[in-house]
Enzyme design. Structure first.
Site, PDB file in Angstrom:
ATOM      1  N   ASP A   7       0.831  -1.189   0.145  1.00 27.89           N
ATOM      2  CA  ASP A   7       0.015   0.130  -0.043  1.00 27.89           C
ATOM      3  C   ASP A   7       0.832   1.357  -0.023  1.00 27.89           C
ATOM      4  O   ASP A   7       1.186   1.759   1.079  1.00 27.89           O
ATOM      5  CB  ASP A   7      -0.880  -0.049   1.166  1.00 27.89           C
ATOM      6  CG  ASP A   7      -1.804   1.178   1.335  1.00 27.89           C
ATOM      7  OD1 ASP A   7      -2.066   1.738   0.330  1.00 27.89           O
ATOM      8  OD2 ASP A   7      -2.015   1.664   2.395  1.00 27.89           O
ATOM      9  N   GLU A  67      -1.508  -1.852  -4.571  1.00 28.13           N
ATOM     10  CA  GLU A  67      -2.546  -0.995  -4.648  1.00 28.13           C
ATOM     11  C   GLU A  67      -2.455   0.162  -5.836  1.00 28.13           C
ATOM     12  O   GLU A  67      -1.480   0.814  -5.823  1.00 28.13           O
ATOM     13  CB  GLU A  67      -3.103  -0.227  -3.478  1.00 28.13           C
ATOM     14  CG  GLU A  67      -4.484   0.420  -3.436  1.00 28.13           C
ATOM     15  CD  GLU A  67      -5.134   0.917  -2.090  1.00 28.13           C
ATOM     16  OE1 GLU A  67      -5.333  -0.068  -1.490  1.00 28.13           O
ATOM     17  OE2 GLU A  67      -5.147   1.971  -1.966  1.00 28.13           O
ATOM     18  N   ASP A 139      -2.232   0.914   7.699  1.00 31.64           N
ATOM     19  CA  ASP A 139      -1.429   0.788   6.320  1.00 31.64           C
ATOM     20  C   ASP A 139      -1.092  -0.481   6.168  1.00 31.64           C
ATOM     21  O   ASP A 139      -1.005  -0.948   4.947  1.00 31.64           O
ATOM     22  CB  ASP A 139      -0.432   1.755   6.236  1.00 31.64           C
ATOM     23  CG  ASP A 139      -0.521   3.379   6.353  1.00 31.64           C
ATOM     24  OD1 ASP A 139      -1.298   3.741   5.509  1.00 31.64           O
ATOM     25  OD2 ASP A 139      -0.393   3.964   7.444  1.00 31.64           O
TER      26      ASP A 139
END
Length: 164
Positions: A7, A67, A139
């Site tokens: 991420d 992502e 996160d």
């Protein structure tokens, strides 16, 4: 198979590694790479690259799932996020990992069943799906969710190939 989920963020990049055995998912590791202490933005990118290389060497993933960019209203923030994402992708490619991209909506749908799920919902679903005693940081949970999303996509492709 081990999957590294990433991420990306210009201040905090989450990572998560899962192991996939058939339809079973297992937790390997997760954490965050914090770059806010670096005042020089290019140094932040270097930190992301170097720290992800260390994660890859330590946990031996087979592939990376990242992502895809969420385009914010602030073009400057979007550019910084894109550069952080680029540093993460280059770290994976530098270590000879195939890289797969997933939009946040698809990740949330895959993990929480709803493409607009809140971060807290993603955290709790990651905790449940991986059988963790506590929810990881936001996160790290997002990164684990990206890895889980890739595992689900692998499973769907295997099932479709089996039916042919």
């Amino acid at each position: 198979m081990r999957i590294l989920g990433i991420d990306p963020g210009s201040r905090v990049t989450g990572y998560g590694v899962i192991a996939v055995h058939g339809h079973d998912l297992g937790f390997v590791a997760c954490g965050t790479i914090r770059t806010a202490q670096e005042s020089d933005f290019p140094r932040r990118l270097l930190t992301i690259f170097q720290d992800l290389c260390e994660v890859i060497l330590a946990h031996g993933p087979d592939v990376a799932a990242v992502e895809d960019m969420f385009v914010d209203r602030n073009p400057r923030s979007a550019l910084k996020l894109g550069q952080a994402r680029g540093a993460a992708v280059v770290a994976a490619l530098h270590n000879e990992l195939a890289v797969y991209d997933y939009p946040a909506r698809v990740v949330k749908q895959s993990v929480a069943g709803y493409g607009q799920a809140e971060k807290s919902q993603v955290q709790q679903m990651v905790r449940t799906l991986l059988g963790l005693s506590a929810a990881p940081s936001r996160d790290a949970a997002d990164a684990l969710a990206v890895a889980i999303c890739h595992a689900h996509h692998l499973s769907m492709h295997r099932t479709a190939a089996f039916r042919r």
